[in-house]
Design an enzyme around this catalytic site. Structure first.
Site, PDB file in Angstrom:
ATOM      1  N   GLN A   1      -2.473 -11.846   8.591  1.00 15.89           N
ATOM      2  CA  GLN A   1      -2.725 -11.653   7.146  1.00 15.89           C
ATOM      3  C   GLN A   1      -2.010 -12.738   6.339  1.00 15.89           C
ATOM      4  OE1 GLN A   1      -2.785  -7.795   4.776  1.00 15.89           O
ATOM      5  NE2 GLN A   1      -0.646  -8.349   4.511  1.00 15.89           N
TER       6      GLN A   1
ATOM      7  N   GLU B   1       6.036 -10.913   7.821  1.00 17.26           N
ATOM      8  CA  GLU B   1       5.469 -11.570   9.012  1.00 17.26           C
ATOM      9  C   GLU B   1       4.960 -10.568  10.041  1.00 17.26           C
ATOM     10  OE1 GLU B   1       8.357 -14.332  10.542  1.00 17.26           O
ATOM     11  OE2 GLU B   1       7.737 -15.890   9.135  1.00 17.26           O
ATOM     12  N   LYS B   2       5.179  -9.271   9.814  1.00 18.23           N
ATOM     13  CA  LYS B   2       4.638  -8.299  10.777  1.00 18.23           C
ATOM     14  C   LYS B   2       3.110  -8.453  10.808  1.00 18.23           C
ATOM     15  CE  LYS B   2       3.528  -4.324  10.236  1.00 18.23           C
ATOM     16  NZ  LYS B   2       2.381  -3.505  10.539  1.00 18.23           N
TER      17      LYS B   2
ATOM     18  N   SER C   1       4.514   1.206   7.522  1.00 22.01           N
ATOM     19  CA  SER C   1       4.240   2.497   6.860  1.00 22.01           C
ATOM     20  C   SER C   1       3.632   3.473   7.863  1.00 22.01           C
ATOM     21  CB  SER C   1       3.265   2.284   5.707  1.00 22.01           C
ATOM     22  OG  SER C   1       3.788   1.320   4.819  1.00 22.01           O
TER      23      SER C   1
ATOM     24  N   GLY D   1      11.319  -2.812   5.355  1.00 22.66           N
ATOM     25  CA  GLY D   1      10.609  -4.091   5.405  1.00 22.66           C
ATOM     26  C   GLY D   1      10.168  -4.485   3.994  1.00 22.66           C
ATOM     27  N   HIS D   2       9.569  -3.503   3.273  1.00 25.75           N
ATOM     28  CA  HIS D   2       9.182  -3.779   1.883  1.00 25.75           C
ATOM     29  C   HIS D   2      10.414  -4.123   1.048  1.00 25.75           C
ATOM     30  CE1 HIS D   2       5.756  -0.956   2.992  1.00 25.75           C
ATOM     31  NE2 HIS D   2       5.116  -2.033   2.577  1.00 25.75           N
TER      32      HIS D   2
ATOM     33  N   MET E   1       0.849  -1.196   0.000  1.00 28.02           N
ATOM     34  CA  MET E   1       0.000   0.000   0.000  1.00 28.02           C
ATOM     35  C   MET E   1       0.891   1.255   0.000  1.00 28.02           C
ATOM     36  SD  MET E   1      -3.433  -1.010   2.004  1.00 28.02           S
ATOM     37  CE  MET E   1      -2.873  -0.784   3.670  1.00 28.02           C
TER      38      MET E   1
END
Ligand code: PAF
Length: 282
Positions: free
Chosen positions: A155, A150-151, A188, A36-37, A30
Site C-alpha cells: 500500500q 510499513e506493515k 486493527s 502502530g497508529h 480505518m
C-alpha cells in the site's frame, strides 16, 4: 479535541491553516487504533503544525462483504486514545455520504504493475479502493505530509505511485512496523483474534525472522519451500502467500541480484482473520 464529521465544516479550518502557512500532517486510518497508529500520529505531531487523523472504514477497498462487516469499529475508544496523546489532534470522521455522495464506487487506477502483485492478486479491486479513498481524502485534507505504516508495505509503495502519477503535492512518509511483545505486527485486525490465536500468530514473524537470517546463505526457491513446509501442518495458521520481492517494483524475485533490495511478504489466515506482514532482507 476538535472533531469534524463532514468536509463542509473541515474545509474552512484547513483553508485558514493553509492561509497562515501552517504545515498540515495527515494520518488516514480505518480506526480500531493501536500503538502502530500511535507512532504515525506521534511522528506527524513532531513534523507538522497541525495533525489531522481520519477514521473511516472505506467500503470500496473490501472485496469481501463479511470482512467489511466484521472490521472492528470502536469510535469512542479511538477518540479517547487520541485525546490521551494530544488535545491538538484534529479528528475527521466522515460517513459514506460525505466521502462518496450517492455512489460508493471506486475509480480505476494503474500503478505501473504494483497493483497486480500479492495483495492485488488476492484482493480484487482492493487498490482501486485505496487509490480512490486517498485521492478524495488528500483533496479534502490538503496535507503537506501523510503517514503510512510499513506493515502495509505494498500500500505504501502504491500511495507513493499515486501521488507521483497524479502530481498530488504531498510528501509520503513510511513508518516502521510496530510489533506486539510476541513479534506479531500490530494491526486493527488483531482485535478479532482469540487469546490462543494471538499466541499462535507469533509464528508468522518467527518465520519471517528465520527467512531474514537465512537469506544471504539460502536460495529464494529453498526459502519459499521452507516457509510452505513450516505452515503445512500448522493447526491455526493457513498460508495464503509468501513472496520475496523487489522492494521498489514488488515483482517476486527468482534469483538474487546484486544492488537490488528485497523484502519478504506474507499473508496468513488465522481462523477468520487475515493477517499480513513483511520484513526487509539483508
Ligand atoms: O491502511 C489503512 O488503514 C487504509 O488502507 C487507509 C490508508 C486508511 C485507506 O482507507
Amino acid at each position: 479535541m476538535v472533531v469534524y464529521t463532514d468536509k463542509e465544516s473541515l474545509t474552512p479550518f484547513i483553508l485558514s491553516k493553509k492561509n497562515n502557512s501552517k504545515k498540515i500532517g495527515f494520518v488516514p486510518t480505518m480506526g480500531a487504533l493501536h500503538k502502530g497508529h500511535l507512532s504515525l500520529v506521534k511522528t506527524a505531531l513532531d513534523q507538522n503544525d497541525v495533525v489531522v487523523v481520519s477514521i473511516y472504514v472505506n467500503p470500496t477497498q473490501f472485496d469481501n462483504l463479511k470482512d467489511l462487516e466484521n472490521y472492528p469499529r470502536i469510535p469512542v475508544k479511538d477518540q479517547q486514545f487520541l485525546e490521551q496523546l494530544s488535545g491538538d489532534i484534529v479528528l475527521y470522521v466522515p460517513d459514506n455520504k460525505d466521502i462518496y455522495g450517492r455512489a460508493v464506487d471506486s475509480m480505476n487506477f494503474r500503478f505501473d504493475g504494483l497493483e497486480h502483485q500479492m495483495e492485488g492478486a488476492h484482493r480484487d479491486g482492493h487498490f482501486d479502493g485505496v487509490g480512490t479513498i486517498l485521492t478524495l481524502l488528500f483533496e479534502i485534507v490538503q496535507p503537506d505530509m501523510a503517514y503510512f505504516g510499513e506493515k502495509d508495505f505494498q500500500q505504501l509503495q502504491i500511495v507513493r505511485k499515486l501521488v507521483e502519477k497524479n502530481s498530488i503535492p504531498v510528501q509520503i512518509i513510511g513508518c516502521p512496523i510496530v510489533r506486539e511483545n510476541n513479534g506479531l505486527a500490530m494491526s486493527s485486525r488483531n482485535k478479532r483474534l482469540s487469546k490462543k490465536e494471538f499466541k499462535e500468530a507469533a509464528f508468522i514473524y518467527e518465520t519471517l525472522s528465520e527467512v531474514r537470517s537465512k537469506f544471504s546463505s539460502t536460495s529464494i526457491n529453498k526459502l519459499k519451500l521452507l516457509v510452505k513446509e513450516r505452515f503445512l501442518h500448522h493447526d491455526y495458521l493457513k498460508l495464503e502467500y509468501f513472496e520475496i520481492a523487489n522492494e521498489s517494483t514488488l515483482v517476486p524475485a527468482i534469483r538474487k541480484r546484486k544492488d537490488n533490495k528485497y523484502r519478504a511478504f506474507i499473508a496468513v489466515h488465522c481462523g477468520e482473520v487475515r493477517l499480513i506482514d513483511n520484513v526487509a532482507l539483508p
